[in-house]
Each structure stands twice: as C-alpha cells, then as structure tokens.
Motif scaffolding. Structure first.
Motif, short mmCIF file in Angstrom:
data_model
loop_
_atom_site.label_atom_id
_atom_site.label_comp_id
_atom_site.label_asym_id
_atom_site.label_seq_id
_atom_site.Cartn_x
_atom_site.Cartn_y
_atom_site.Cartn_z
N THR A 25 0.83 -1.22 0.00
CA THR A 25 0.00 0.00 0.00
C THR A 25 0.86 1.26 0.00
N GLY A 26 2.18 1.10 0.04
CA GLY A 26 3.07 2.26 0.04
C GLY A 26 3.48 2.71 1.43
N ARG A 27 3.02 2.01 2.44
CA ARG A 27 3.35 2.38 3.83
C ARG A 27 4.77 1.92 4.16
N LEU A 28 5.52 2.81 4.81
CA LEU A 28 6.90 2.50 5.18
C LEU A 28 6.93 1.43 6.26
N ASN A 29 7.63 0.32 6.00
CA ASN A 29 7.73 -0.78 6.97
C ASN A 29 9.13 -0.91 7.55
N LEU A 61 28.46 1.79 10.68
CA LEU A 61 27.34 1.10 11.31
C LEU A 61 26.05 1.34 10.54
N CYS A 62 25.08 0.46 10.79
CA CYS A 62 23.72 0.61 10.27
C CYS A 62 22.75 0.58 11.43
N MET A 63 21.73 1.42 11.37
CA MET A 63 20.64 1.42 12.33
C MET A 63 19.40 0.99 11.55
N HIS A 64 18.77 -0.07 11.98
CA HIS A 64 17.70 -0.74 11.25
C HIS A 64 16.44 -0.66 12.11
N ARG A 65 15.39 -0.08 11.56
CA ARG A 65 14.10 0.00 12.26
C ARG A 65 13.02 -0.61 11.39
N PHE A 66 12.11 -1.33 12.04
CA PHE A 66 10.97 -1.87 11.32
C PHE A 66 9.79 -1.99 12.26
N VAL A 67 8.60 -2.09 11.70
CA VAL A 67 7.39 -2.20 12.51
C VAL A 67 6.79 -3.59 12.37
N MET A 68 6.16 -4.00 13.46
CA MET A 68 5.40 -5.24 13.48
C MET A 68 3.96 -4.83 13.76
N ASP A 69 3.22 -4.56 12.68
CA ASP A 69 1.86 -4.03 12.80
C ASP A 69 0.94 -4.93 13.62
N ASP A 70 1.08 -6.24 13.44
CA ASP A 70 0.16 -7.16 14.11
C ASP A 70 0.23 -7.06 15.63
N LYS A 72 1.68 -4.18 17.08
CA LYS A 72 1.88 -2.75 17.33
C LYS A 72 3.23 -2.48 18.03
N ALA A 73 4.29 -3.01 17.42
CA ALA A 73 5.63 -2.84 17.97
C ALA A 73 6.56 -2.24 16.93
N SER A 74 7.51 -1.46 17.42
CA SER A 74 8.57 -0.92 16.60
C SER A 74 9.87 -1.51 17.12
N VAL A 75 10.70 -1.98 16.22
CA VAL A 75 11.94 -2.67 16.60
C VAL A 75 13.12 -1.91 16.03
N ARG A 76 14.19 -1.82 16.82
CA ARG A 76 15.41 -1.17 16.36
C ARG A 76 16.59 -2.09 16.66
N ILE A 77 17.38 -2.34 15.63
CA ILE A 77 18.61 -3.12 15.80
C ILE A 77 19.73 -2.38 15.08
N SER A 78 20.95 -2.63 15.50
CA SER A 78 22.09 -2.02 14.81
C SER A 78 23.16 -3.07 14.62
N TYR A 79 23.98 -2.85 13.60
CA TYR A 79 25.03 -3.80 13.26
C TYR A 79 26.05 -3.10 12.36
N ASP A 92 13.90 -10.94 9.96
CA ASP A 92 13.10 -12.16 10.11
C ASP A 92 13.37 -12.85 11.44
N ARG A 93 14.64 -12.89 11.84
CA ARG A 93 15.00 -13.53 13.10
C ARG A 93 14.45 -12.76 14.29
N ALA A 94 14.48 -11.44 14.25
CA ALA A 94 13.92 -10.62 15.32
C ALA A 94 12.42 -10.89 15.45
#
Length: 104
Positions: A25-29, A61-70, A72-79, A92-94
């Motif tokens: 739908t164009g929503r940022l994930n 470094l990279c800062m990685h953020r994604f949402v888990m809509d089901d 209602k969580a926002s996750v942040r990981i870095s590597y 996927d592992r997170a």
C-alpha cells in the motif's frame, strides 16, 4: 549546489545512506540508515565470521528500524555496515524471537 539547489555541500562520505522498504500500500515498513558507503567499513564478513580490518580506524554502522503491525511494535537493531546484506535475515529472526517469547 546544482544537484540539490542547496548552498551547503557536505562531503558525500559524511552523508548517511538510506534504505527504505514499503508494503504493497506504500506504507513504510523498514528503514535502514547506514554510515556512508564512502567511509571505511571497519569489518569484513568472512564466511560466518566478522573480522576487524586493522587499517580502518572507524567502524561503519547501520541502524535498522521496522514495525510489526500485528502486535503494534517498533523494533530497532544495529550492526556493522559490513553485514548490511544480511538485513532481511536479521529482521526475520527478530520477528521469530519476538513471537517465540511473546506473553499471551
């Protein structure tokens, strides 16, 4: 200045690289912001090992953020940026770990 119209010209090595993934739908994930690809990596992936490059004094470094809509969580990981190509596996592992340890 001609490319952006801005009078400010930062060296490209100081400008972060952005990677965005949108749903159907164009929503940022997913949003991944990494230190510029023009900066030293600091590490190199050799098989399953991450090896420090002795001549690199910094670590990109990279800062990685994604949402888990089901849920209602926002996750942040870095590597380290050297592992950027593994971004999907990390995400996927997170999700798997969250689901496995979720209190219902």
């Amino acid at each position: 200045q001609r490319e952006t119209g801005s009078k400010f010209r930062a060296p490209l090595r100081n400008i972060d690289d952005w990677y965005l993934l949108r749903d159907s739908t164009g929503r940022l994930n997913t949003m991944i912001i990494c230190d510029s690809h023009l900066r030293p990596e600091g590490y190199v992936a050799e098989g399953r090992a991450l090896v420090k490059i002795p001549t690199d004094r910094t670590n990109a470094l990279c800062m990685h953020r994604f949402v888990m809509d089901d849920v209602k969580a926002s996750v942040r990981i870095s590597y380290p940026r050297a592992l950027l190509k593994e971004w999907k596996r990390f995400e996927d592992r997170a999700r798997e770990l969250f689901e496995a340890h979720r209190v219902r």
